[in-house]
Design an enzyme around this catalytic site. Structure first.
Site, short mmCIF file in Angstrom:
data_model
loop_
_atom_site.label_atom_id
_atom_site.label_comp_id
_atom_site.label_asym_id
_atom_site.label_seq_id
_atom_site.Cartn_x
_atom_site.Cartn_y
_atom_site.Cartn_z
N LYS A 23 29.02 41.58 43.99
CA LYS A 23 29.76 42.49 44.89
C LYS A 23 30.34 43.67 44.11
CE LYS A 23 33.06 39.65 46.15
NZ LYS A 23 32.77 38.37 45.50
N ARG A 98 39.06 38.04 52.42
CA ARG A 98 38.59 36.78 51.82
C ARG A 98 38.99 35.59 52.69
NH1 ARG A 98 38.42 38.64 46.18
NH2 ARG A 98 37.48 37.11 44.80
N ARG A 136 29.43 35.37 31.75
CA ARG A 136 29.84 36.78 31.72
C ARG A 136 30.81 37.08 30.57
NH1 ARG A 136 31.81 39.42 37.24
NH2 ARG A 136 33.49 37.90 37.10
N ARG A 169 36.71 36.86 30.76
CA ARG A 169 37.84 36.87 31.69
C ARG A 169 38.33 35.44 31.84
NH1 ARG A 169 36.26 39.99 37.22
NH2 ARG A 169 37.20 38.19 38.19
N ARG A 180 37.35 28.60 41.92
CA ARG A 180 37.08 29.80 42.72
C ARG A 180 36.01 29.51 43.77
NH1 ARG A 180 35.66 34.16 38.38
NH2 ARG A 180 35.59 35.63 40.11
P1 AMP Z 1 37.90 39.23 42.09
O1 AMP Z 1 37.89 40.16 40.93
O2 AMP Z 1 37.53 39.93 43.39
O3 AMP Z 1 37.09 37.98 41.87
O4 AMP Z 1 39.42 38.76 42.30
C1 AMP Z 1 40.13 38.10 41.27
C2 AMP Z 1 41.23 37.25 41.86
O5 AMP Z 1 42.16 38.08 42.57
C3 AMP Z 1 40.78 36.22 42.89
O6 AMP Z 1 40.30 35.04 42.28
C4 AMP Z 1 42.08 35.99 43.66
O7 AMP Z 1 42.99 35.19 42.94
C5 AMP Z 1 42.67 37.39 43.71
N1 AMP Z 1 42.20 38.11 44.94
C6 AMP Z 1 41.42 39.22 44.98
N2 AMP Z 1 41.19 39.60 46.26
C7 AMP Z 1 41.85 38.71 47.04
C8 AMP Z 1 41.98 38.52 48.45
N3 AMP Z 1 41.39 39.36 49.32
N4 AMP Z 1 42.73 37.49 48.90
C9 AMP Z 1 43.33 36.65 48.05
N5 AMP Z 1 43.23 36.74 46.71
C10 AMP Z 1 42.50 37.76 46.19
#
Ligand code: AMP
Length: 230
Positions: A23, A98, A136, A169, A180
Site C-alpha cells: 500500500k 482500518r 524488510r 522497523r 499486526r
Molecule cells: P502502517 O505504517 O500503516 O503499517 O501503520 C503503523 C502503525 O500505526 C499500525 O500498526 C497502527 O498501530 C498505527 N496505525 C496506522 N494507521 C492506523 C489506523 N487507521 N487505525 C489505527 N491504527 C493505525
C-alpha cells in the site's frame, strides 16, 4: 477546506490491504503521478512519536505491540488533515480506514458530494506478506528499502546507495508482524465486506512487479474518475 455542510470537497482514494501488501509503495508512486497528497496515518503517527507529542506518546506503545490506535484518535487526526487546502482535489489515504468505525467516519467526513471514496484493495497471499515484512530493512539516511529475502543489498546489512547500516522497523519483527496480522484479520478485513458492493471498490492483484501494479492502478483511477461524482 470545507463546503457549506462542513465536509471536505476532495475525492478520497483509499488504499486497503493487509500489512505488507505494498500500500505504502503504491500510494506514494500514485500520489506523485497524480500530483496529489499522500496521507499515511502510519507516517503521521511515526512523526508524532519522533516529535514526542502527546498523541505520539499514546500511539507509541500500541504501535510497538502491533495493535491499532483507538478510532477516535486516528479519525480526529485524519479529519483535521483532510480539511487542509491541498485536499480540495484528490488525496490518497494510506492506512486509513482500518476499522468499520473509521470507514463510517470517513463517509461522514466526505459527505453527500461523492459516492464515497474510491477504494483499492491490494490482495497478496499470507506467506508472501510475512516474508515481505519480516525481511524488510531500510536505510535510515536515504530511505531506500530492501528485503533480506526478496531484494537483498549487495553487501549484507549495508545500503547500496550511501553505505549506511540498514535498520529494521520495530513493528517488522516477527512477533509484532503476527500481531499486526491478527489485528488486520479481526478489524480491517471486515472492510472488504463494508466496501465490497460499492461501484468504486476495486480489488487488485498485489503479487506482481510494482510497476505493473502501478499501471493497473492508473488505468483504474482514470475509469473511476468518470464515476466518482454523484
Ligand atoms: P502502517 O505504517 O500503516 O503499517 O501503520 C503503523 C502503525 O500505526 C499500525 O500498526 C497502527 O498501530 C498505527 N496505525 C496506522 N494507521 C492506523 C489506523 N487507521 N487505525 C489505527 N491504527 C493505525
Amino acid at each position: 477546506m470545507s463546503d457549506d455542510s462542513g465536509t471536505t470537497k476532495g475525492r478520497a482514494i483509499v488504499f486497503l490491504g493487509p500489512p505488507g501488501a505494498g500500500k505504502g509503495t503504491q500510494a506514494k508512486v500514485i500520489a506523485e503521478r497524480l500530483g496529489v497528497p499522500h496521507l499515511s496515518t502510519g507516517d503521521m503517527f511515526r512523526d508524532h512519536v519522533a516529535r514526542g507529542t502527546e498523541l505520539g506518546r499514546q500511539a507509541r506503545a500500541i504501535m510497538e505491540k502491533g495493535g491499532l490506535v483507538p478510532d477516535e484518535l486516528v479519525t480526529a487526526m485524519v479529519a483535521s488533515r483532510i480539511q487542509a487546502d491541498d485536499c480540495r482535489a484528490d488525496y490518497i489515504l494510506d492506512g486509513f480506514p482500518r476499522t468499520v468505525a473509521q470507514a463510517k467516519a470517513l463517509d461522514d467526513l466526505i459527505g453527500g458530494r461523492w459516492e464515497g471514496p474510491v477504494v483499492i484493495d491490494l490482495a497478496v497471499e499470507y506467506n508472501k506478506l510475512i516474508q515481505r515484512l519480516t525481511g524488510r530493512r531500510s536505510c535510515p539516511q536515504c530511505g531506500a528499502i530492501y528485503n533480506v529475502l526478496l531484494k537483498p543489498p549487495a553487501r549484507e546489512g549495508v545500503c547500496d546507495i550511501d553505505a549506511a547500516t540498514l535498520i529494521q522497523r520495530k513493528d517488522d519483527e516477527e512477533t509484532v508482524v503476527r500481531e499486526r496480522m491478527v489485528a488486520y484479520d479481526a478489524q480491517t478485513r471486515p472492510l472488504l465486506e463494508f466496501y465490497g458492493g460499492r461501484p468504486l471498490f476495486f480489488e487488485v492483484d498485489g503479487d506482481r512487479p510494482p510497476e505493473q501494479i502501478t499501471n493497473t492502478l492508473c488505468r483504474l483511477l482514470v475509469r473511476a474518475e468518470g464515476r466518482a461524482e454523484s
